[in-house]
Design a protein around this motif. Structure first.
Motif, short mmCIF file in Angstrom:
data_model
loop_
_atom_site.label_atom_id
_atom_site.label_comp_id
_atom_site.label_asym_id
_atom_site.label_seq_id
_atom_site.Cartn_x
_atom_site.Cartn_y
_atom_site.Cartn_z
N ALA A 373 -2.05 36.49 -27.00
CA ALA A 373 -1.38 36.89 -28.24
C ALA A 373 -1.01 35.67 -29.08
O ALA A 373 -1.13 35.68 -30.31
N ILE A 374 -0.57 34.60 -28.41
CA ILE A 374 -0.22 33.37 -29.12
C ILE A 374 -1.44 32.81 -29.84
O ILE A 374 -1.37 32.37 -30.99
N HIS A 375 -2.59 32.80 -29.16
CA HIS A 375 -3.83 32.33 -29.78
C HIS A 375 -4.12 33.08 -31.07
O HIS A 375 -4.40 32.48 -32.11
N LEU A 376 -4.08 34.41 -30.99
CA LEU A 376 -4.40 35.24 -32.16
C LEU A 376 -3.40 35.02 -33.29
O LEU A 376 -3.78 34.84 -34.45
N LEU A 377 -2.12 35.02 -32.94
CA LEU A 377 -1.08 34.89 -33.96
C LEU A 377 -1.14 33.53 -34.66
O LEU A 377 -1.03 33.44 -35.88
N LEU A 378 -1.33 32.47 -33.87
CA LEU A 378 -1.39 31.14 -34.46
C LEU A 378 -2.65 30.95 -35.30
O LEU A 378 -2.60 30.37 -36.39
N ALA A 379 -3.78 31.46 -34.82
CA ALA A 379 -5.03 31.29 -35.55
C ALA A 379 -4.98 32.02 -36.89
O ALA A 379 -5.33 31.46 -37.94
N HIS A 380 -4.54 33.28 -36.87
CA HIS A 380 -4.47 34.05 -38.12
C HIS A 380 -3.34 33.55 -39.01
O HIS A 380 -3.47 33.57 -40.25
N GLY A 381 -2.24 33.11 -38.41
CA GLY A 381 -1.15 32.56 -39.20
C GLY A 381 -1.56 31.28 -39.90
O GLY A 381 -1.24 31.06 -41.07
N PHE A 382 -2.30 30.43 -39.19
CA PHE A 382 -2.77 29.17 -39.78
C PHE A 382 -3.76 29.45 -40.92
O PHE A 382 -3.71 28.81 -41.96
N GLN A 383 -4.64 30.42 -40.72
CA GLN A 383 -5.58 30.80 -41.77
C GLN A 383 -4.84 31.28 -43.02
O GLN A 383 -5.17 30.89 -44.14
#
Length: 451
Positions: A373-383
């Motif tokens: 979940a952290i991977h997904l949240l950080l990746a989409h948040g960074f985008q």
């Protein structure tokens, strides 16, 4: 019925063509000559959209209603000359609307709202329509397609367009005047405040439908693009002409659902600002903000996290939701009163990265929400962060402090890389997801170019 429909459409097309010619010569405000004849035509066409039996009738009525709304807007902003306010909000009270809302509506009018002989919808009927779409968005129900499903999808899209046409100018005027009554009287706010409807249920159905349709369409696109996928492996419904229309209407439904959710988020923000200024009364009611409902749904069902982040395209609100999701599971600031409770200074994406960029905080947040979940949240948040930063730079558009404060783009990139390094340190066998790898690559590129 066919002859009456053909006559109705021909008369309306002539009338719209006349209106368009007048509007092209005026170059000022929309044509607002609303007659009972026009309202009757709108209502008749709306009935065809709701209860039509063929795709041709449904599609044509949908297009005509949208064209009518463009020619005869119910609410619009007009420039003012020699006034202290740059704009004036014009509300055409006699304009036709597909909704039956408000406290002054009689019980008989409400009872007739969802009757087959009356095309109008109340808040309960709107929720029932959305519930039907939520059921269809379930993968197991994709095979049970019929014309009624497609009609409901276009109907929902039109209704959201109608809500948008009413809400957007009101909310824009509210930002200029801080007059909460303008938003309070919007069709959207009246639907959300209706006691005839389960508000939380409506919002949860929005999330379910958006994720369901988005996931199905993404899987279909991947299947079409993959040369290894045979037709036998694709859903049976894809082979039918009905499903071809469903794919097109499904994309319209996703866009409409996203538009509706963004408008509700904007209503919540305006209501929060009005509450801070003491303009909210008991009559406005109390409801959970949509952002919190989304966070609860994502925390409750981790299976919808990836589909939601993939299909929720609004960068501003996606970033806000991701930031709030992280802060929900991190240490809270000291308690403050409701009206003095502004955003914390570090309640930003950059602030989130700073807080979880050490081993102890990374370990704590990983236990609560999981590494995937952290991977997904950080990746989409960074985008989303980069998209907003680019938009702010290119178009010189100010972005709220809550979303962009707390560090520059380069600093944010460094902190993002640091967080993923902490995740790797905690679990040597951790597999970095593809979207996370892309985010790390982009962040490293940005940092290297600034050195």
């Amino acid at each position: 019925m066919p002859m009456m429909t053909e006559l109705l459409f021909s008369k309306l097309c002539v009338r719209l063509h006349f209106c368009q010619k007048i509007n092209r010569h005026r170059h000022c405000k929309p044509l607002l000559s609303i007659s009972s004849h026009t309202s009757k035509m709108c209502e008749a066409i709306f009935k065809i959209l709701r209860f039509g039996k063929s795709l041709e009738l449904i599609s044509t009525s949908y297009q005509l209603l949208n064209e009518l709304d463009r020619q005869f807007p119910r609410v619009y902003m007009m420039n003012t000359n020699g006034s202290s306010m740059p704009h004036e909000l014009v509300v055409v009270q006699e304009a036709w609307t597909p909704f039956v809302l408000g406290t002054d509506i009689s019980d008989s009018e409400r009872a007739a709202a969802n009757d087959l002989t009356s095309g109008l919808l109340d808040s309960q009927g709107f929720h029932q329509l959305l519930q039907g779409l939520a059921e269809v968005s379930d993968v197991e129900n994709f095979q049970a397609l019929d014309t009624k499903v497609l009609s409901n999808m276009l109907l929902f899209h039109y209704l959201v367009n109608a809500l948008e046409g009413d809400f957007v100018p009101r909310n824009q005027m509210y930002k200029e005047t801080m007059n909460w009554v303008l938003v309070r009287e919007s069709l959207l706010n009246m639907i959300l405040c209706s006691r005839k409807m389960n508000y939380k249920g409506l919002m949860k159905d929005c999330v379910t439908t958006l994720c369901g349709f988005g996931q199905f369409l993404a899987e279909y696109d991947n299947a079409v693009q993959s040369s290894e996928t045979s037709m036998a492996k694709q859903p049976k419904a894809i082979d039918t002409a009905l499903a071809t229309a469903f794919l097109h209407f499904g994309r319209l439904t996703c866009a409409a659902m996203l538009k509706l959710m963004v408008m509700v988020l904007e209503v919540d923000l305006s209501k929060k600002n009005a509450d801070m200024q003491g303009h909210i009364t008991r009559a406005d009611g109390v409801r959970t903000p949509l952002a919190e409902i989304i966070q609860d749904e994502l925390a409750y069902d981790k299976n919808i996290l990836a589909p939601f982040l993939q299909v929720f395209k609004d960068s501003k609100w996606k970033l806000e939701i991701i930031v709030q999701f992280f802060w929900k599971y991190m240490s809270k600031p000291s308690v403050r009163t409701r009206r003095s409770n502004g955003p914390a200074e570090d309640a930003t994406f950059s602030g989130v990265l700073k807080c979880i960029s050490n081993s102890s905080s990374t370990k704590s947040i990983t236990k609560k929400i999981g590494a995937h979940a952290i991977h997904l949240l950080l990746a989409h948040g960074f985008q989303a962060f980069l998209l907003l930063s680019t938009k702010q730079t290119v178009e010189d558009i100010p972005v709220s402090k809550e979303q962009m404060a707390g560090g520059s783009v380069v600093e944010t990139c460094k902190n993002l890389i640091l967080v993923f390094n902490c995740l790797r340190t905690l679990d040597k066998q951790l597999e970095i997801s593809s979207c996370a790898k892309e985010a790390i690559f982009v962040a490293a590129n940005i940092v290297s170019k600034k050195l």
